[in-house]
Motif scaffolding. Structure first.
Motif, PDB file in Angstrom:
ATOM      1  N   SER A  66      62.278  -0.466  -0.547  1.00 23.00           N
ATOM      2  CA  SER A  66      62.702  -1.434   0.459  1.00 23.00           C
ATOM      3  C   SER A  66      63.480  -0.821   1.622  1.00 23.00           C
ATOM      4  CB  SER A  66      63.550  -2.506  -0.228  1.00 23.00           C
ATOM      5  OG  SER A  66      63.770  -3.567   0.656  1.00 23.00           O
ATOM      6  N   GLY A  67      62.970  -1.057   2.842  1.00 24.25           N
ATOM      7  CA  GLY A  67      63.628  -0.587   4.057  1.00 24.25           C
ATOM      8  C   GLY A  67      63.202   0.786   4.525  1.00 24.25           C
ATOM      9  N   ALA A  68      62.517   1.541   3.692  1.00 23.96           N
ATOM     10  CA  ALA A  68      62.163   2.922   4.045  1.00 23.96           C
ATOM     11  C   ALA A  68      61.126   2.979   5.170  1.00 23.96           C
ATOM     12  CB  ALA A  68      61.664   3.672   2.817  1.00 23.96           C
ATOM     13  N   GLY A  69      60.190   2.028   5.210  1.00 22.52           N
ATOM     14  CA  GLY A  69      59.185   2.013   6.277  1.00 22.52           C
ATOM     15  C   GLY A  69      59.825   1.873   7.643  1.00 22.52           C
ATOM     16  N   MET A  70      60.878   1.062   7.722  1.00 29.17           N
ATOM     17  CA  MET A  70      61.564   0.864   9.001  1.00 29.17           C
ATOM     18  C   MET A  70      62.280   2.132   9.448  1.00 29.17           C
ATOM     19  SD  MET A  70      61.547  -1.410  11.145  1.00 29.17           S
ATOM     20  CE  MET A  70      62.249  -1.603  12.749  1.00 29.17           C
ATOM     21  N   VAL A  71      62.785   2.913   8.509  1.00 25.95           N
ATOM     22  CA  VAL A  71      63.416   4.199   8.836  1.00 25.95           C
ATOM     23  C   VAL A  71      62.393   5.092   9.539  1.00 25.95           C
ATOM     24  CG1 VAL A  71      64.406   6.310   7.841  1.00 25.95           C
ATOM     25  CG2 VAL A  71      65.112   4.076   6.967  1.00 25.95           C
ATOM     26  N   ILE A  72      61.168   5.119   9.023  1.00 28.09           N
ATOM     27  CA  ILE A  72      60.117   5.948   9.618  1.00 28.09           C
ATOM     28  C   ILE A  72      59.738   5.401  10.995  1.00 28.09           C
ATOM     29  CG2 ILE A  72      57.792   6.898   9.328  1.00 28.09           C
ATOM     30  CD1 ILE A  72      58.185   6.480   6.267  1.00 28.09           C
ATOM     31  N   VAL A  73      59.607   4.077  11.121  1.00 29.95           N
ATOM     32  CA  VAL A  73      59.277   3.467  12.421  1.00 29.95           C
ATOM     33  C   VAL A  73      60.297   3.884  13.473  1.00 29.95           C
ATOM     34  CG1 VAL A  73      59.220   1.287  13.714  1.00 29.95           C
ATOM     35  CG2 VAL A  73      57.997   1.457  11.553  1.00 29.95           C
ATOM     36  N   ARG A  74      61.578   3.787  13.143  1.00 27.67           N
ATOM     37  CA  ARG A  74      62.630   4.140  14.118  1.00 27.67           C
ATOM     38  C   ARG A  74      62.521   5.595  14.549  1.00 27.67           C
ATOM     39  NH1 ARG A  74      66.576   1.748  10.559  1.00 27.67           N
ATOM     40  NH2 ARG A  74      66.497  -0.484  10.850  1.00 27.67           N
ATOM     41  N   MET A  75      62.228   6.465  13.599  1.00 32.00           N
ATOM     42  CA  MET A  75      62.107   7.891  13.932  1.00 32.00           C
ATOM     43  C   MET A  75      60.885   8.148  14.817  1.00 32.00           C
ATOM     44  SD  MET A  75      63.432   9.762  10.471  1.00 32.00           S
ATOM     45  CE  MET A  75      63.643  11.381  11.257  1.00 32.00           C
ATOM     46  N   LEU A  76      59.787   7.442  14.541  1.00 30.18           N
ATOM     47  CA  LEU A  76      58.587   7.573  15.383  1.00 30.18           C
ATOM     48  C   LEU A  76      58.875   7.096  16.802  1.00 30.18           C
ATOM     49  CD1 LEU A  76      55.833   6.313  12.917  1.00 30.18           C
ATOM     50  CD2 LEU A  76      56.060   8.626  13.824  1.00 30.18           C
ATOM     51  N   GLU A  77      59.603   5.980  16.902  1.00 29.97           N
ATOM     52  CA  GLU A  77      59.951   5.436  18.226  1.00 29.97           C
ATOM     53  C   GLU A  77      60.818   6.428  19.003  1.00 29.97           C
ATOM     54  OE1 GLU A  77      61.791   1.722  17.140  1.00 29.97           O
ATOM     55  OE2 GLU A  77      59.885   0.624  17.244  1.00 29.97           O
ATOM     56  N   ARG A  78      61.836   6.985  18.335  1.00 33.67           N
ATOM     57  CA  ARG A  78      62.723   7.954  18.997  1.00 33.67           C
ATOM     58  C   ARG A  78      61.951   9.185  19.459  1.00 33.67           C
ATOM     59  NH1 ARG A  78      66.764   6.563  15.259  1.00 33.67           N
ATOM     60  NH2 ARG A  78      66.185   8.263  13.891  1.00 33.67           N
ATOM     61  N   GLU A  79      61.000   9.608  18.636  1.00 31.17           N
ATOM     62  CA  GLU A  79      60.208  10.802  18.941  1.00 31.17           C
ATOM     63  C   GLU A  79      59.132  10.512  19.994  1.00 31.17           C
ATOM     64  OE1 GLU A  79      59.595  14.852  18.400  1.00 31.17           O
ATOM     65  OE2 GLU A  79      61.168  13.618  17.528  1.00 31.17           O
ATOM     66  N   GLY A  80      58.792   9.224  20.163  1.00 34.65           N
ATOM     67  CA  GLY A  80      57.731   8.851  21.093  1.00 34.65           C
ATOM     68  C   GLY A  80      56.343   9.195  20.556  1.00 34.65           C
ATOM     69  N   LEU A  81      56.233   9.326  19.235  1.00 33.03           N
ATOM     70  CA  LEU A  81      54.951   9.673  18.608  1.00 33.03           C
ATOM     71  C   LEU A  81      54.165   8.394  18.337  1.00 33.03           C
ATOM     72  CD1 LEU A  81      53.126  11.867  17.432  1.00 33.03           C
ATOM     73  CD2 LEU A  81      54.394  11.655  15.286  1.00 33.03           C
ATOM     74  N   GLN A  82      53.005   8.287  18.978  1.00 33.87           N
ATOM     75  CA  GLN A  82      52.164   7.094  18.826  1.00 33.87           C
ATOM     76  C   GLN A  82      50.825   7.466  18.219  1.00 33.87           C
ATOM     77  OE1 GLN A  82      52.044   5.577  22.867  1.00 33.87           O
ATOM     78  NE2 GLN A  82      53.822   4.309  22.486  1.00 33.87           N
ATOM     79  N   ASP A  83      50.166   6.448  17.662  1.00 29.39           N
ATOM     80  CA  ASP A  83      48.848   6.619  17.054  1.00 29.39           C
ATOM     81  C   ASP A  83      48.854   7.733  16.004  1.00 29.39           C
ATOM     82  OD1 ASP A  83      47.836   4.515  18.504  1.00 29.39           O
ATOM     83  OD2 ASP A  83      47.096   5.779  20.127  1.00 29.39           O
ATOM     84  N   HIS A  84      49.885   7.691  15.151  1.00 33.25           N
ATOM     85  CA  HIS A  84      50.058   8.700  14.106  1.00 33.25           C
ATOM     86  C   HIS A  84      50.752   8.013  12.931  1.00 33.25           C
ATOM     87  CE1 HIS A  84      49.921  13.113  13.548  1.00 33.25           C
ATOM     88  NE2 HIS A  84      50.785  12.848  12.593  1.00 33.25           N
TER      89      HIS A  84
END
Length: 121
Positions: A66-84
């Motif tokens: 629970s909650g771990a997927g959102m941790v990854i989403v936030r890191m992807l957003e900060r990194e600007g990594l899309q379609d991955h």
């Protein structure tokens, strides 16, 4: 598919991270299916994942962590990594990690992003 095994071990739990390019939910499902063809990943306690699509849609799956997927989403957003998609896999070691489990997820995503070729982002 980029895969890093045994990224972190904490109180018996072992973590790995995998990822690859995706453009939609169908690609993510295919990626997860391919990952779980490996019996080791199919038998894991959790395969938590997230992706930030180029249309701005974040997708995630906690797979019981629970909650771990959102941790990854936030890191992807900060990194600007899309379609991955990035998948953090955990094999539970018998000891609850509490909030430290989120730090281990972050450690895995960070290790993955460091190994990612510059052209992939």
């Amino acid at each position: 598919m980029l895969q890093l095994l045994n990224v972190v071990t904490d109180r018996g739990s072992k973590y790995a991270v995998s990822g690859g390019p995706v453009t939609n939910r169908k690609d993510i499902d295919a990626f997860l299916k391919q990952l779980k063809r490996d019996r080791k990943f199919a038998k894991a306690t959790h395969n938590t994942w997230a992706a930030q699509l180029s249309n701005g849609t974040p997708l995630k799956g906690d797979d019981g962590e629970s909650g771990a997927g959102m941790v990854i989403v936030r890191m992807l957003e900060r990194e600007g990594l899309q379609d991955h998609v990035i998948v953090v896999t955990r094999w539970y070691g018998g000891v609850k990690l509490g909030g430290d489990r989120f730090r281990r997820v972050q450690d895995c995503v960070r290790a993955y992003l460091e190994e990612l070729p510059p052209s992939a982002g």
